[in-house]
Design an enzyme around this catalytic site. Structure first.
Site, mmCIF file in Angstrom:
data_model
loop_
_atom_site.group_PDB
_atom_site.id
_atom_site.type_symbol
_atom_site.label_atom_id
_atom_site.label_comp_id
_atom_site.label_asym_id
_atom_site.label_seq_id
_atom_site.Cartn_x
_atom_site.Cartn_y
_atom_site.Cartn_z
ATOM 1 N N GLN B 262 0.837 -1.198 0.000
ATOM 2 C CA GLN B 262 0.000 0.000 0.000
ATOM 3 C C GLN B 262 0.873 1.249 0.000
ATOM 4 O O GLN B 262 2.070 1.178 0.227
ATOM 5 C CB GLN B 262 -0.899 -0.001 1.244
ATOM 6 C CG GLN B 262 -0.132 -0.155 2.548
ATOM 7 C CD GLN B 262 -0.991 -0.705 3.683
ATOM 8 O OE1 GLN B 262 -2.196 -0.745 3.584
ATOM 9 N NE2 GLN B 262 -0.356 -1.122 4.767
ATOM 10 N N HIS B 292 -10.554 4.692 18.777
ATOM 11 C CA HIS B 292 -9.835 3.563 19.377
ATOM 12 C C HIS B 292 -10.389 3.167 20.743
ATOM 13 O O HIS B 292 -10.347 1.994 21.111
ATOM 14 C CB HIS B 292 -8.332 3.851 19.420
ATOM 15 C CG HIS B 292 -7.708 3.773 18.055
ATOM 16 N ND1 HIS B 292 -7.348 4.894 17.345
ATOM 17 C CD2 HIS B 292 -7.448 2.706 17.253
ATOM 18 C CE1 HIS B 292 -6.875 4.518 16.155
ATOM 19 N NE2 HIS B 292 -6.926 3.198 16.079
ATOM 20 N N ASP B 316 -0.880 0.600 13.115
ATOM 21 C CA ASP B 316 -0.531 1.931 13.627
ATOM 22 C C ASP B 316 -0.224 1.913 15.124
ATOM 23 O O ASP B 316 0.264 2.885 15.684
ATOM 24 C CB ASP B 316 -1.632 2.949 13.304
ATOM 25 C CG ASP B 316 -3.003 2.504 13.803
ATOM 26 O OD1 ASP B 316 -3.067 1.750 14.799
ATOM 27 O OD2 ASP B 316 -4.016 2.918 13.193
ATOM 28 N N ASP B 336 -0.132 -7.934 11.121
ATOM 29 C CA ASP B 336 -0.349 -6.908 10.091
ATOM 30 C C ASP B 336 0.481 -7.305 8.892
ATOM 31 O O ASP B 336 1.649 -7.668 9.023
ATOM 32 C CB ASP B 336 0.067 -5.534 10.620
ATOM 33 C CG ASP B 336 -0.415 -4.418 9.691
ATOM 34 O OD1 ASP B 336 -1.247 -3.611 10.128
ATOM 35 O OD2 ASP B 336 0.038 -4.361 8.523
ATOM 36 N N ASP B 370 -0.501 -12.067 5.837
ATOM 37 C CA ASP B 370 -1.903 -11.857 5.509
ATOM 38 C C ASP B 370 -2.722 -12.545 6.603
ATOM 39 O O ASP B 370 -2.519 -13.723 6.891
ATOM 40 C CB ASP B 370 -2.187 -12.499 4.136
ATOM 41 C CG ASP B 370 -3.595 -12.202 3.628
ATOM 42 O OD1 ASP B 370 -4.539 -12.214 4.453
ATOM 43 O OD2 ASP B 370 -3.748 -11.972 2.422
ATOM 44 N N ALA B 371 -3.643 -11.790 7.229
ATOM 45 C CA ALA B 371 -4.376 -12.327 8.376
ATOM 46 C C ALA B 371 -5.117 -13.614 8.026
ATOM 47 O O ALA B 371 -5.242 -14.514 8.844
ATOM 48 C CB ALA B 371 -5.352 -11.277 8.895
ATOM 49 N N ASP B 391 -9.172 -4.877 13.026
ATOM 50 C CA ASP B 391 -9.153 -3.476 12.586
ATOM 51 C C ASP B 391 -8.520 -3.386 11.197
ATOM 52 O O ASP B 391 -7.429 -2.863 11.025
ATOM 53 C CB ASP B 391 -8.360 -2.656 13.624
ATOM 54 C CG ASP B 391 -8.479 -1.162 13.390
ATOM 55 O OD1 ASP B 391 -9.401 -0.744 12.661
ATOM 56 O OD2 ASP B 391 -7.646 -0.413 13.923
#
Lengths: 543, 529
Positions: B262, B292, B316, B336, B370-371, B391
């Site tokens: 990304q 959050h 993040d 992530d 990759d989840a 998330d």
């Protein structure tokens, strides 16, 4: 082919515009990789007139010998195992059984070498429903008699298919972009025709087109379609537009490795009508795995492997009244062994039968009543370091190029749910020449490098910068990939549906088409017939 | 066709025979015709790229361009003297405007609201200049060639140029050079034609010998100057793309990186910082606490235990910051896909102070995968978690859509300990109502008991989540942790109340083989953008 220029090769395999475009660019790089194929060298031993002398040691006794360890032979063995019969042996020429459902892996990504999906079966096909349930590919039925449902992770993940047309990718396989009202009307009329076949009443009250083929009608009005080329049938229906013809031609090439002109109308309509359960319903979903139908073969082998002899070629079969004698050549040790079996399931392709099976005195062998035709296919696995660039609709499972003689490619990581990083594209190219022998000559004439030129020139129209991602290209040449359902082929197959003495015939080509369901049907059926004949304790039949 | 032989001995200043000069003039026709069609195609392609609807954009651009050609041709009649001079100057102008048209159009889309005006203005101007070229050339040539031959040949070269231009454009130029460099390249060709023609155009038999040596030199210097500008732009073309992209963000870009997955961009406004992934806002430091706190504390309040926590997405580190407020948390596993994301969040001072260094806390275990692949891995079958926070970015493509399917939630459910709770960020129940409720229904189809909720986050709008457990449960009534800025008992209870305009429409369940959610999401957000 020696002496042809790169341009001539590309023209012969991809047509002029692609060749012109490809040749304007600097000569492409040479790609790493290998060229492989069914063991032609060993197979050709069969044709040698001088037969090896049989060993003098006494033959080994087995109940049933299964010749050929593709999906059909392994399905017969699977049925034996499930019914508690272990006195059999599978002989297969290759180092690893699996026939055209073989697969490979590069450590991260498994990928198919041939057959790579099966349509979700209907309750009509208990053999396949049983196998897939065992594999955990189907949901538990909520109540008896429910139509089977595929497990979410085994159904093809959306986006399923896309088409590269006029410089851009579009969702779906029919070229809708720019289609006129007339084009869409033709498509609707074609679909309506298919629906009419799905609903059609037949003289024996069976479905006009049904999988497995043995459950379909024998109504002469339907069987007459075997004598008509599909191209002629379309003309008769006044379906003449380029888009529809391309769409139907693609279907023929995809399923049968045949052009529209050479496919029988029976086979063509079978492709569309057998996969719709009831009028107005969608065609059955597809089930697939990262390694294609290799996943099914792995399961079959997990049940049967201890009685499968790989790297073993049965060179001679002598049918007798009370038993059958076989001569097997172990290609690893280069030794000959003889066997005597009560019955044989001949699950290798039929074109080999006349070289292997000695005729029974006084009985016309089936191969003298039938001549099946086998298609030549090139399948390439293209290993990429990342995902190719794309204009338009994103990368799907099946990716087809409109004006290409190839079938496009399937993305091996799609069903593994990996959307980033290295992947393997499995690229399919059937050689659809009218003359199957000529197709085979063309297939074998090209070197690895030449095939790579053909593949890359074809794909880079749709993917700028593809070459930089390619790490290797492995190529498989299937000289006799599958039986071709040409005009009249359905009649040919009848010769093999009954045993020849103590030899039962299996293999998908018993239905004259290379479908997994047909391979399984004939394998399971042969196993069940044999057990019935042996007076095995009673069991519920799957065929 | 016979070309009139010029009389022997006549030489142009450059020492070319008159016959060669004539051929060069026809070659000029070919080049300017090719360039002309390329400018038209560049404008049409850019208009369809940025505005969409390529049929409309192309037909408008072609219409304006052709009519401008007519205007140019008409204007040529007002040029009576010094035809050669006029031709050369027009070449340079065409080179400059046509050559710079692609960068101008890209930048104007990014920096101004006047894109359509600039688009049609540029197209009109280039068309007018190109329209002037051919009549002038024909008049220059008519002094040497009979009109019948002249028109036949000039026009056929003109149309041939159009063919060459359109073939080159689609087959070679756009795939190889891109739009910006293509227009710059043809600008450069126009400039070179202008410079070259100063060497053979100015001396025709019987033509007005109009230019002094200094005038010629001046023209050549101007030509060289134009060419130099175009060459510099050609070399720097990549920066144009970056420049035009950065301006899409409202505030100053203080960090931008293209990772393997990304584009990560951090911007800074007077009072806050924003994180964008692929152009989509992930948070603004001004109000992210609302997002959050609402993401993390409801599942913590609903879960029986807090020992093992799983975060999917959340690179993040802001969810982790909230999680670390619970002293009974023993370990956090954060999955992530993008190493660049967690690295940036941990190393960049602005982000690190926002997430309070949560990503290098000793309780933190970061996995880059990759989840879907991670959670489906059979080697982790027996690992379970008490709280799971999901998330991910909104489901705006198929690769993300798979992370909101029944298949994914079934796998997540296997990872959830008895009595545990999980939450899913579920896009806006107001802007994407069907998408939001589709996520809730999909989780239920995976045998989870759900409690959808939402919160107002000013920089996002009304935002939604789905709280879930394996067992039936009542929504939590308070968060038992401090310090919190937003969530007290009243706010917690208010989260679970939905107004009429966010109530549930009929929706289908999102499965791998239908990807309904991506379709809902695209359809609904389109209305608001």
């Amino acid at each position: 082919m020696i002496g042809l220029t790169r341009r001539q090769i590309l023209e012969a395999f991809l047509a002029l515009p692609v060749a012109s475009a490809a040749c304007k660019r600097p000569a492409p790089r040479v790609f790493a990789g290998e060229i492989r194929g069914a063991r032609v060298d060993v197979g050709h031993e069969l044709r040698k007139a001088s037969r090896a002398p049989w060993p003098t040691t006494p033959p080994k006794k087995i109940g049933t010998a299964i010749v050929g360890g593709g999906p059909s032979g392994l399905s017969a063995a699977w049925r034996f195992e499930r019914l508690g019969y272990a006195d059999y042996m599978v002989f297969d020429l290759e180092e690893r059984a699996g026939g055209t459902s073989q697969f490979g892996t590069d450590g991260v990504v498994p990928y198919p070498w041939g057959a790579h999906y099966v349509p979700l079966p209907t309750a009509n096909n208990p053999a396949l429903v049983t196998l897939l349930t065992e594999m955990g590919a189907l949901e538990k039925p909520k109540k008896d008699g429910d139509e089977p449902e595929g497990r979410e992770e085994c159904l093809i993940r959306d986006p399923e298919e896309r088409l590269f047309y006029m410089g851009k990718w579009y969702e779906g396989l029919y070229p809708r972009a720019g289609a006129t009202a007339d084009d869409l009307d033709e498509l609707a009329r074609f679909q309506k025709k298919i629906d009419e076949f799905v609903a059609k009443k037949t003289s024996d009250a069976r479905r006009p087109f049904s999988i497995p083929l043995a459950t379909a009608t024998e109504d002469p009005a339907i069987l007459a379609l075997d004598q008509v080329p599909l191209a002629d049938w379309l003309k008769e229906q006044n379906l003449k537009g380029d888009r529809l013809r391309w769409f139907v031609d693609y279907g023929c090439r995809d399923d049968y490795g045949l052009s529209l002109a050479d496919t029988s109308a029976y086979a063509g309509l079978f492709y569309y009508a057998s996969r719709v359960n009831h009028v107005g319903e969608e065609t059955q979903d597809f089930l697939s795995w990262p390694n294609g139908n290799g996943h099914i073969v792995e399961h079959l082998l997990s049940v049967t492997a201890q009685r499968v002899r790989p790297s073993t070629l049965v060179t001679e079969i002598i049918p007798g009244e009370k038993d059958v004698r076989l001569l097997a050549w172990d290609t690893r040790t280069n030794s000959l062994e003889s066997y005597v079996a009560d019955e044989v399931i001949f699950a290798a392709p039929k074109f080999t039968a006349k070289h292997v099976v000695r005729p029974l005195p006084g009985v016309t062998p089936p191969w003298e009543q039938s001549s099946l035709d086998y298609g030549a296919w090139m399948v390439a696995n293209i290993h990429l370091s990342g995902r190719p660039e794309t204009r338009g609709f994103p990368l799907a499972w099946d990716n087809v190029l409109y004006d290409s003689p190839s079938l496009g490619y399937v993305v091996a990581t799609h069903q593994a749910l990996r959307d980033h990083g290295p992947t393997v594209l499995t690229y399919y190219y059937p050689l659809v020449d009218h003359d199957a022998r000529k197709a085979r000559e063309r297939l074998l004439a090209l070197t690895h490098e030449e095939w790579c030129h053909v593949i890359v020139a074809d794909l880079r129209r749709a993917h700028v910068g593809l070459e930089e991602l390619i790490e290797r290209i492995d190529i498989n040449r299937w000289g006799h990939a599958m039986a071709r359902p040409t005009v009249g082929a359905m009649k040919q197959r009848l010769a093999y549906t009954k045993p020849y003495g103590r030899i039962h015939f299996a293999h998908s080509d018993t239905s004259s088409m290379g479908l997994f369901e047909e391979a399984q049907h004939w394998g399971v059926r042969a196993a069940e017939e044999i057990l019935l004949g042996r007076g095995h304790p009673s069991f519920g039949r799957l065929t | 066709m016979v070309i009139e032989e010029p009389e022997k001995g006549e030489q142009s200043p450059a020492g070319l025979s008159a016959r060669t000069a004539t051929w060069l003039l026809f070659a000029t026709v070919l080049v300017i015709a090719t360039a002309g069609i390329v400018y038209e195609l560049v404008a049409g392609a850019i208009a369809s790229y940025v505005l969409g609807d390529s049929v409309t954009q192309f037909s408008l651009v072609i219409g304006v361009y052709l009519s401008a050609l007519g205007v140019g041709s008409y204007l040529s009649k007002f040029i009576d003297e010094k035809l050669e001079r006029a031709f050369v100057e027009i070449e340079f102008a065409t080179a400059l405007v046509g050559g710079l048209s692609a960068p101008i159009l890209f930048l104007s889309f990014a920096y101004t609201r006047a894109f359509p005006i600039i688009l049609y203005g540029t197209v009109g101007l280039v068309g007018t200049l190109v329209g002037l070229e051919l009549p002038l050339l024909i008049r220059l040539l008519k002094q040497r060639i009979e009109l019948k031959d002249l028109l036949a040949r000039a026009l056929s070269f003109d149309y041939l140029g159009a063919l060459i231009g359109s073939l080159l454009f689609s087959l070679v130029l756009v795939p190889r050079l891109g739009l910006v460099r293509t227009s710059l390249l043809f600008g450069l060709l126009n400039a070179l034609v202008g410079i070259a023609s100063t060497y053979f155009i100015f001396s025709e038999p019987g033509g007005p010998r109009s230019s002094s040596g200094t005038g010629l030199r001046g023209a050549r210097i101007r030509g060289a100057f134009v060419a130099a500008i175009l060459v510099v732009c050609f070399v720097q073309a990549d920066r144009v793309t970056t420049l035009s992209e950065e301006e899409i963000y409202a505030d100053e870009v203080i960090f931008a990186k293209q990772s393997a997955y990304q584009r990560i961009v951090v911007t800074h406004s007077s009072s806050s910082y924003q994180l964008f992934l692929n152009g989509n806002l992930q948070f603004s430091s001004g109000d992210e606490y609302r997002y959050h706190e609402a993401l993390v504390h409801p599942p913590f309040a609903a879960a029986a235990s807090h020992r093992r926590v799983l975060v999917l997405g959340g690179g993040d580190g802001l969810a982790a910051r909230e999680i670390l407020k619970y002293p009974d948390v023993e370990s956090i596993t954060l999955v992530d896909i993008d190493p660049d994301m967690t690295k940036t969040s941990d190393k960049m001072p602005v982000l690190r102070s926002l997430n309070e260094g949560s990503l290098h806390d000793p309780k933190m275990h970061i996995v880059h995968e990759d989840a879907m692949v991670w959670i489906a891995d059979p080697s982790r079958r027996d690992v379970q978690f008490d709280v799971i926070i999901i998330d991910f970015p909104d489901p705006n493509n198929y690769a993300l859509g798979k992370l909101y399917t029944t298949r994914f939630y079934s796998l997540v459910r296997e990872k959830l300990a008895d009595g545990g709770a999980l939450t899913v960020q579920a896009t806006s129940p107001l802007f994407a109502r069907s998408a939001f409720w589709c996520i809730a229904r999909t989780m239920e189809a995976a045998h989870l008991a759900t409690r959808p909720y939402h919160v107002a986050v000013p920089s996002f709008g009304e935002w939604g989540y789905v709280l879930a457990k394996k067992e039936a449960f009542e929504p939590p009534i308070d968060a038992h942790v401090s310090p919190l800025r937003f969530l007290d008992a009243k706010a917690m209870q208010a989260l679970f109340i939905f107004s009429k305009d966010m109530s549930e429409p009929p929706v289908e369940v999102n499965r791998l083989n239908n990807q309904m959610l991506v379709q809902y999401y695209e359809r609904e957000w389109k209305k608001w953008n």
